[in-house]
Structure formats: structure tokens, C-alpha cells
Design a protein around this motif. Structure first.
Motif, PDB file in Angstrom:
ATOM      1  N   ALA A  23      -4.803  -5.881  -1.159  1.00  0.00           N
ATOM      2  CA  ALA A  23      -4.744  -5.870  -1.901  1.00  0.00           C
ATOM      3  C   ALA A  23      -5.524  -4.597  -2.219  1.00  0.00           C
ATOM      4  CB  ALA A  23      -5.090  -6.800  -2.609  1.00  0.00           C
ATOM      5  N   LYS A  24      -6.774  -4.533  -1.485  1.00  0.00           N
ATOM      6  CA  LYS A  24      -8.133  -3.603  -1.760  1.00  0.00           C
ATOM      7  C   LYS A  24      -6.865  -2.213  -1.655  1.00  0.00           C
ATOM      8  CE  LYS A  24     -11.873  -6.155  -2.754  1.00  0.00           C
ATOM      9  NZ  LYS A  24     -13.150  -7.034  -2.012  1.00  0.00           N
ATOM     10  N   THR A  25      -6.432  -1.992  -0.707  1.00  0.00           N
ATOM     11  CA  THR A  25      -6.260  -0.793   0.373  1.00  0.00           C
ATOM     12  C   THR A  25      -5.046  -0.603  -0.853  1.00  0.00           C
ATOM     13  OG1 THR A  25      -6.755  -1.484   2.943  1.00  0.00           O
ATOM     14  CG2 THR A  25      -5.017   0.224   2.278  1.00  0.00           C
ATOM     15  N   VAL A  26      -4.307  -1.392  -1.961  1.00  0.00           N
ATOM     16  CA  VAL A  26      -3.142  -0.736  -2.413  1.00  0.00           C
ATOM     17  C   VAL A  26      -3.851  -0.278  -3.563  1.00  0.00           C
ATOM     18  CG1 VAL A  26      -0.826  -1.506  -4.151  1.00  0.00           C
ATOM     19  CG2 VAL A  26      -1.379  -2.033  -1.179  1.00  0.00           C
ATOM     20  N   LYS A  27      -4.728  -0.823  -4.588  1.00  0.00           N
ATOM     21  CA  LYS A  27      -5.430  -0.335  -5.320  1.00  0.00           C
ATOM     22  C   LYS A  27      -6.227   0.750  -5.477  1.00  0.00           C
ATOM     23  CE  LYS A  27      -8.995  -2.246  -8.602  1.00  0.00           C
ATOM     24  NZ  LYS A  27     -10.293  -2.706  -8.812  1.00  0.00           N
ATOM     25  N   SER A  28      -6.861   1.510  -4.049  1.00  0.00           N
ATOM     26  CA  SER A  28      -7.798   2.238  -3.915  1.00  0.00           C
ATOM     27  C   SER A  28      -6.577   3.538  -4.025  1.00  0.00           C
ATOM     28  CB  SER A  28      -8.029   2.173  -2.545  1.00  0.00           C
ATOM     29  OG  SER A  28      -7.870   2.193  -1.595  1.00  0.00           O
ATOM     30  N   SER A  29      -5.210   3.234  -3.140  1.00  0.00           N
ATOM     31  CA  SER A  29      -4.328   4.518  -2.920  1.00  0.00           C
ATOM     32  C   SER A  29      -3.719   4.566  -4.278  1.00  0.00           C
ATOM     33  CB  SER A  29      -3.503   4.075  -2.063  1.00  0.00           C
ATOM     34  OG  SER A  29      -2.579   2.644  -1.888  1.00  0.00           O
ATOM     35  N   ILE A  30      -3.715   3.559  -5.485  1.00  0.00           N
ATOM     36  CA  ILE A  30      -2.965   3.992  -6.553  1.00  0.00           C
ATOM     37  C   ILE A  30      -3.902   4.909  -7.265  1.00  0.00           C
ATOM     38  CG2 ILE A  30      -2.220   2.830  -8.917  1.00  0.00           C
ATOM     39  CD1 ILE A  30      -1.187   0.375  -7.541  1.00  0.00           C
ATOM     40  N   ILE A  31      -5.830   4.329  -7.445  1.00  0.00           N
ATOM     41  CA  ILE A  31      -6.565   5.208  -8.303  1.00  0.00           C
ATOM     42  C   ILE A  31      -6.940   6.483  -7.074  1.00  0.00           C
ATOM     43  CG2 ILE A  31      -9.143   4.958  -8.796  1.00  0.00           C
ATOM     44  CD1 ILE A  31      -8.821   1.735  -8.847  1.00  0.00           C
ATOM     45  N   ALA A  32      -6.619   6.507  -6.083  1.00  0.00           N
ATOM     46  CA  ALA A  32      -7.102   8.212  -5.642  1.00  0.00           C
ATOM     47  C   ALA A  32      -5.589   8.942  -5.895  1.00  0.00           C
ATOM     48  CB  ALA A  32      -6.933   7.630  -3.980  1.00  0.00           C
ATOM     49  N   ASN A  33      -4.118   8.207  -6.271  1.00  0.00           N
ATOM     50  CA  ASN A  33      -3.765   9.093  -6.641  1.00  0.00           C
ATOM     51  C   ASN A  33      -2.915   8.494  -8.144  1.00  0.00           C
ATOM     52  OD1 ASN A  33      -1.558  10.544  -6.664  1.00  0.00           O
ATOM     53  ND2 ASN A  33       0.198   9.140  -5.302  1.00  0.00           N
ATOM     54  N   LYS A  34      -3.692   9.568  -9.200  1.00  0.00           N
ATOM     55  CA  LYS A  34      -3.484   9.089 -10.335  1.00  0.00           C
ATOM     56  C   LYS A  34      -2.419   9.316 -11.295  1.00  0.00           C
ATOM     57  CE  LYS A  34      -7.808   7.860 -12.124  1.00  0.00           C
ATOM     58  NZ  LYS A  34      -8.342   7.182 -13.220  1.00  0.00           N
ATOM     59  N   LYS A  35      -1.274  10.472 -10.638  1.00  0.00           N
ATOM     60  CA  LYS A  35      -0.481  11.161 -10.864  1.00  0.00           C
ATOM     61  C   LYS A  35       0.924  10.474  -9.252  1.00  0.00           C
ATOM     62  CE  LYS A  35      -2.398  15.586 -12.173  1.00  0.00           C
ATOM     63  NZ  LYS A  35      -2.137  17.000 -11.937  1.00  0.00           N
ATOM     64  N   ALA A  36       1.157   9.424  -9.881  1.00  0.00           N
ATOM     65  CA  ALA A  36       1.944   8.586  -9.038  1.00  0.00           C
ATOM     66  C   ALA A  36       2.640   8.274  -9.561  1.00  0.00           C
ATOM     67  CB  ALA A  36       1.282   6.892  -8.654  1.00  0.00           C
ATOM     68  N   ASP A  37       4.376   8.940  -9.060  1.00  0.00           N
ATOM     69  CA  ASP A  37       5.420   8.683  -9.737  1.00  0.00           C
ATOM     70  C   ASP A  37       6.314   7.636 -10.144  1.00  0.00           C
ATOM     71  OD1 ASP A  37       5.958   9.346  -6.943  1.00  0.00           O
ATOM     72  OD2 ASP A  37       7.466  10.318  -7.088  1.00  0.00           O
ATOM     73  N   LYS A  38       7.445   7.795 -10.695  1.00  0.00           N
ATOM     74  CA  LYS A  38       8.336   6.394 -11.035  1.00  0.00           C
ATOM     75  C   LYS A  38       8.801   5.598  -9.675  1.00  0.00           C
ATOM     76  CE  LYS A  38      10.068   6.562 -16.368  1.00  0.00           C
ATOM     77  NZ  LYS A  38      11.059   6.585 -16.326  1.00  0.00           N
ATOM     78  N   LEU A  39       8.703   6.352  -9.269  1.00  0.00           N
ATOM     79  CA  LEU A  39       9.626   6.107  -7.617  1.00  0.00           C
ATOM     80  C   LEU A  39       9.125   5.372  -6.754  1.00  0.00           C
ATOM     81  CD1 LEU A  39      12.185   5.873  -5.930  1.00  0.00           C
ATOM     82  CD2 LEU A  39      11.294   8.862  -5.127  1.00  0.00           C
ATOM     83  N   SER A  40       7.514   5.784  -6.832  1.00  0.00           N
ATOM     84  CA  SER A  40       5.713   5.237  -6.073  1.00  0.00           C
ATOM     85  C   SER A  40       5.523   3.552  -6.930  1.00  0.00           C
ATOM     86  CB  SER A  40       4.959   6.096  -6.060  1.00  0.00           C
ATOM     87  OG  SER A  40       4.696   6.135  -6.820  1.00  0.00           O
ATOM     88  N   LEU A  41       6.043   3.890  -7.806  1.00  0.00           N
ATOM     89  CA  LEU A  41       5.617   2.680  -8.446  1.00  0.00           C
ATOM     90  C   LEU A  41       6.499   1.675  -8.182  1.00  0.00           C
ATOM     91  CD1 LEU A  41       4.960   3.445 -12.284  1.00  0.00           C
ATOM     92  CD2 LEU A  41       2.615   2.644  -9.640  1.00  0.00           C
ATOM     93  N   ILE A  42       7.792   1.947  -8.147  1.00  0.00           N
ATOM     94  CA  ILE A  42       8.905   0.842  -8.150  1.00  0.00           C
ATOM     95  C   ILE A  42       8.934   0.572  -7.035  1.00  0.00           C
ATOM     96  CG2 ILE A  42      11.769   0.844  -7.710  1.00  0.00           C
ATOM     97  CD1 ILE A  42      12.032   3.162 -10.805  1.00  0.00           C
ATOM     98  N   SER A  43       8.983   1.894  -5.863  1.00  0.00           N
ATOM     99  CA  SER A  43       8.825   1.136  -4.368  1.00  0.00           C
ATOM    100  C   SER A  43       7.239   0.332  -4.188  1.00  0.00           C
ATOM    101  CB  SER A  43       8.410   2.315  -3.358  1.00  0.00           C
ATOM    102  OG  SER A  43       8.087   2.010  -2.759  1.00  0.00           O
ATOM    103  N   LEU A  44       6.415   0.469  -4.746  1.00  0.00           N
ATOM    104  CA  LEU A  44       5.168  -0.633  -4.318  1.00  0.00           C
ATOM    105  C   LEU A  44       5.410  -1.809  -5.394  1.00  0.00           C
ATOM    106  CD1 LEU A  44       2.313  -1.326  -4.192  1.00  0.00           C
ATOM    107  CD2 LEU A  44       1.874  -0.438  -6.215  1.00  0.00           C
ATOM    108  N   PHE A  45       5.963  -2.036  -6.480  1.00  0.00           N
ATOM    109  CA  PHE A  45       6.418  -3.275  -6.995  1.00  0.00           C
ATOM    110  C   PHE A  45       7.513  -3.971  -6.761  1.00  0.00           C
ATOM    111  CE2 PHE A  45       4.636  -1.580 -10.502  1.00  0.00           C
ATOM    112  CZ  PHE A  45       3.067  -2.475 -11.121  1.00  0.00           C
ATOM    113  N   THR A  46       8.331  -3.161  -5.794  1.00  0.00           N
ATOM    114  CA  THR A  46       9.206  -4.089  -4.687  1.00  0.00           C
ATOM    115  C   THR A  46       8.730  -4.217  -2.999  1.00  0.00           C
ATOM    116  OG1 THR A  46      11.261  -2.424  -4.927  1.00  0.00           O
ATOM    117  CG2 THR A  46      11.850  -3.320  -3.340  1.00  0.00           C
ATOM    118  N   LYS A  47       8.232  -4.195  -2.710  1.00  0.00           N
ATOM    119  CA  LYS A  47       7.490  -4.607  -1.530  1.00  0.00           C
ATOM    120  C   LYS A  47       6.589  -5.677  -1.942  1.00  0.00           C
ATOM    121  CE  LYS A  47       6.680   0.208   0.550  1.00  0.00           C
ATOM    122  NZ  LYS A  47       5.906   1.386   1.393  1.00  0.00           N
ATOM    123  N   ILE A  48       5.588  -5.725  -3.632  1.00  0.00           N
ATOM    124  CA  ILE A  48       5.010  -6.862  -3.844  1.00  0.00           C
ATOM    125  C   ILE A  48       5.788  -7.757  -3.667  1.00  0.00           C
ATOM    126  CG2 ILE A  48       3.485  -7.689  -5.983  1.00  0.00           C
ATOM    127  CD1 ILE A  48       2.213  -4.914  -5.705  1.00  0.00           C
TER     128      ILE A  48
END
Length: 153
Positions: free
Chosen positions: A7-32
């Protein structure tokens, strides 16, 4: 602990890439959602009646029934049932059939027997995964598959 690290790794990767597009967010939530669904399926499967032949280790009976002491498993039930009903083929019985035959043995003398299942999670009110299995445990394949799933990374 492993889940917290992930969870911390996922959080840090989201914070590091603040310009996350919709596709990556959908992918993340699908994996969760997949992880949550698989975890719930693993936790609930041993509790389903459909799978009781794989996850029930034995039955506890009322103390007044002295024929069964402790929590006899399928083999011990088979020995008692074969002595009562006569000659039987040695094949694995389902818990549903065992319950029906045991009820038939005691219905005239005791009425309805009080039984309690000794299942995968145990009977002491603790919902803990069973890591230590013996070759006679019916759920050993399930436990090994979950342990292998957890060890892959």
C-alpha cells in the motif's frame, strides 16, 4: 505487513506521478477491487456449505453421546457407521450422508443430536487461517495453494 508495504508503494508511486491519467487510475482501482474480491473469496469459501467436504475436519457431539469422544473425523464416523449398519464399501462419505446416517442411529433413543462442526477456522471463536496442516486434513491443498499464492511476488 506485506499488504502495508504494498500500500505504501502504491501511495508513493501515485504521489511521485501527480500527473496520473484516467487510465492509470482506473487500472489502479481495478487492481484494488480484484485484490479485495479475491481476499473475500478466500476468506468466505471455507464457510460455504457446498464445500463442507473439503473444510470440515470433524463433528463435536453432545457430551451425553459417549460413542463419539472429541471431534471424530470422516474415517472414525465410517468405522462406527459400518459397525451399526453392517458391511459397507470403503469409500469416502460426504458429511451430508454421515449426518443423515448418524441421525438415523440415534433418533429413537436420543431425539435430535446436537452437533457442532469443527471446520477450517476452528470452533473457538477465532477466525485464523490454518497454516499447519497434516496429510489427513481435507483442506491441505487449499492451504498450500494460498501459501504459494502469497509467496509469489
Amino acid at each position: 505487513i506485506l499488504s502495508i508495504v504494498r500500500a505504501k508503494t502504491v501511495k508513493s508511486s501515485i504521489i511521485a506521478n501527480k500527473k496520473a491519467d484516467k487510465l492509470s487510475l482506473i487500472s489502479l482501482f481495478t487492481k484494488i477491487l480484484i485484490v479485495i474480491f479475491v481476499s473475500a473469496a478466500i476468506a468466505i469459501t471455507p464457510l460455504l456449505i457446498k464445500f463442507e467436504d473439503f473444510f470440515v475436519n470433524g463433528l463435536y457431539y453432545d457430551a451425553s453421546v459417549r460413542l463419539f469422544i472429541g471431534s471424530p473425523n470422516k474415517e472414525e464416523h465410517f468405522d462406527v457407521i459400518s459397525q451399526y449398519y453392517g458391511r459397507m464399501r470403503k469409500k469416502p462419505l460426504k458429511w451430508k450422508l454421515i449426518n443423515k446416517m448418524i441421525d438415523g442411529m440415534f433418533s429413537q433413543d436420543y431425539g435430535t443430536l446436537k452437533k457442532k462442526k469443527l471446520d477450517f477456522y476452528g470452533n473457538d471463536g477465532t477466525c485464523m487461517f490454518k497454516y499447519f496442516v497434516t496429510p489427513s486434513d481435507p483442506q491441505r491443498k487449499f492451504v498450500w495453494s494460498i501459501l504459494m499464492l502469497n509467496s509469489t511476488d
